[in-house]
Design an enzyme around this catalytic site. Structure first.
Site, mmCIF file in Angstrom:
data_model
loop_
_atom_site.group_PDB
_atom_site.id
_atom_site.type_symbol
_atom_site.label_atom_id
_atom_site.label_comp_id
_atom_site.label_asym_id
_atom_site.label_seq_id
_atom_site.Cartn_x
_atom_site.Cartn_y
_atom_site.Cartn_z
ATOM 1 N N HIS A 183 0.814 -1.222 0.000
ATOM 2 C CA HIS A 183 0.000 0.000 0.000
ATOM 3 C C HIS A 183 0.845 1.269 0.000
ATOM 4 O O HIS A 183 0.336 2.349 0.287
ATOM 5 C CB HIS A 183 -0.956 -0.012 1.194
ATOM 6 C CG HIS A 183 -1.941 -1.134 1.143
ATOM 7 N ND1 HIS A 183 -2.513 -1.687 2.271
ATOM 8 C CD2 HIS A 183 -2.434 -1.826 0.096
ATOM 9 C CE1 HIS A 183 -3.336 -2.672 1.909
ATOM 10 N NE2 HIS A 183 -3.296 -2.767 0.599
ATOM 11 N N CYS B 98 3.101 15.656 -12.543
ATOM 12 C CA CYS B 98 4.323 15.411 -13.312
ATOM 13 C C CYS B 98 5.069 14.157 -12.883
ATOM 14 O O CYS B 98 6.021 13.759 -13.548
ATOM 15 C CB CYS B 98 5.249 16.619 -13.252
ATOM 16 S SG CYS B 98 6.060 16.863 -11.648
ATOM 17 N N CYS C 294 3.846 21.111 -5.853
ATOM 18 C CA CYS C 294 5.040 20.558 -6.478
ATOM 19 C C CYS C 294 5.973 21.692 -6.894
ATOM 20 O O CYS C 294 5.540 22.651 -7.549
ATOM 21 C CB CYS C 294 4.655 19.709 -7.683
ATOM 22 S SG CYS C 294 6.068 19.083 -8.633
ATOM 23 N N GLY D 298 -0.726 -10.349 11.943
ATOM 24 C CA GLY D 298 -1.302 -9.062 12.308
ATOM 25 C C GLY D 298 -2.258 -8.465 11.304
ATOM 26 O O GLY D 298 -2.444 -7.257 11.274
ATOM 27 N N GLY E 109 -7.825 -11.821 17.420
ATOM 28 C CA GLY E 109 -9.152 -11.604 16.869
ATOM 29 C C GLY E 109 -9.361 -12.349 15.569
ATOM 30 O O GLY E 109 -8.440 -12.878 14.952
#
Length: 288
Positions: free
Chosen positions: A125, A136, A183, A223, A251
Site C-alpha cells: 500500500h 508530473c 510541487c 497481524g 481476533g
C-alpha cells in the site's frame, strides 16, 4: 483445512509452526497488528481513530479535502515517524537474514520493516515517507514537505491531545486556513505515495507480492484481519498452490477457516519465539 486455534500461552502453537516452517521457503504478509507494539494503532483495536480514511476521489476533486488531509497528516507525521521497530519487526528481519523467510509483503505504510533490517519488502500500500506529484510524477522525501508545511502553518505544530490513526492521520477540525505545498517542479497536486481508499494497488506492486508468494512453500500472515481484498487474493493464491497457510492475529480474520494453523496471540511474542526456535536468535540479538 481446519485451523488450530491457540489462545493464551502459545508454546504448543509455536511448536506446530516450527514443524511446518522448518526447511521450507516462507513468504510473510503483515498487517496493522504487527505495528501496534510500536505505538501505531490498528484499524479496529483500542485507540484506533474512528474517522473515515481519505477517499481518493475526494482528495482529487476537492481542495478543501486536501486541506483537511494535509492538516491531519502533518500533525500526525511527527508521532508516526518517531515510531520504532518492535520485537516482531526485528524477528522477521533476523529470520530473513538467516534464510528462513524469503521476504515480507506489508500492508502497512510505516516503513518499520525496512528500518528493522528487512531487505526484501514489498510495500503493498505504499509508504508515507515518500510524496509524489500527481501531475508530473516527481517524487519528494516526506521530511522536506513537512518542513514546508510547518513554515506555512506553524500553528498546526502547537496542537495537542491528538489521536493517531494507523495511516498517520489525525482528525483536525480547524483546517480552513491551511496552506498546502505544491510541487516545486510543476505546481501540481502532492500526495503521499500510498494507496488511498478507492485506489487500486498498482499492478507492478501486486505482481511483486504475488511472485514472492509463488516462490514460497508456506505463507505466514501476521497481524492482518484480511479485510482488504489484496491480502485475501494472496491467501487464495497460496491455497491454489496448496501451500500451508499460518495466521497469527488477535481476533477473527477473514482467512481463519482457510488456515492450516491459526494462533490467536500478539505478533511480537509469537514472531520473537519463532525466530529463536528456528535458530535466528544470534542474528535477532545482533539486530537489536
Amino acid at each position: 483445512m481446519a485451523a488450530i486455534l491457540t489462545q493464551g500461552t502459545h508454546v504448543e502453537g509455536i511448536d506446530s509452526l516450527v514443524e511446518l516452517i522448518a526447511g521450507r521457503r516462507v513468504a510473510v504478509l503483515t498487517g496493522a497488528g504487527v505495528s501496534t507494539d510500536s505505538g501505531i494503532p490498528d484499524y479496529r483495536g483500542k485507540g484506533a481513530s474512528k474517522r473515515t480514511p481519505m477517499n481518493i476521489s475526494d482528495f482529487l476533486s476537492s481542495p478543501r479535502s486536501r486541506q483537511r488531509y494535509w492538516a491531519g497528516a502533518h500533525v500526525g507525521w511527527k508521532h508516526f515517524s518517531e515510531a520504532e521497530p518492535n520485537q516482531g519487526h526485528l524477528a522477521l528481519a533476523a529470520m530473513e537474514q538467516a534464510g528462513i523467510i524469503e521476504g515480507v509483503i506489508s500492508q502497512n505504510v510505516d516503513g518499520l520493516h525496512r528500518r528493522a533490517g528487512s531487505a526484501h519488502v514489498v510495500d503493498l500500500h505504499g509508504s508515507l515517507d515518500r510524496v509524489i506529484c500527481l501531475d508530473c510524477g516527481q517524487q519528494f522525501d516526506r521530511s522536506g514537505i513537512e518542513t514546508t508545511l510547518s513554515s506555512l502553518n506553524p500553528w498546526l505544530d502547537e496542537l495537542r491531545n491528538i489521536v493517531l490513526a494507523p495511516d498517520g492521520d489525525v482528525n483536525v477540525t480547524d483546517f480552513d486556513n491551511v496552506v498546502i505545498p505544491q510541487c516545486t517542479v510543476c505546481s501540481g497536486i502532492l500526495k503521499p505515495d500510498v494507496v488511498f481508499f478507492g485506489e487500486f494497488v498498482p499492478l507492478k506492486i501486486f505482481g511483486a507480492a504475488a511472485s514472492l508468494v509463488k516462490r514460497a512453500d508456506v505463507l505466514l500472515i501476521a497481524g492482518s484481519s484480511l479485510a482488504v481484498n489484496s491480502g485475501l487474493r494472496l491467501l487464495e493464491q497460496a491455497r491454489r498452490k496448496r501451500m500451508p497457510v499460518i495466521i497469527v492475529n488477535r481476533g477473527e480474520t477473514k482467512g481463519d477457516k482457510k488456515a492450516t494453523i491459526k494462533i490467536e496471540n500478539g505478533t511480537s511474542d509469537v514472531l520473537s519465539e519463532l525466530a529463536t526456535k528456528l535458530g535466528a536468535s544470534n542474528l535477532y540479538e545482533d539486530i537489536e
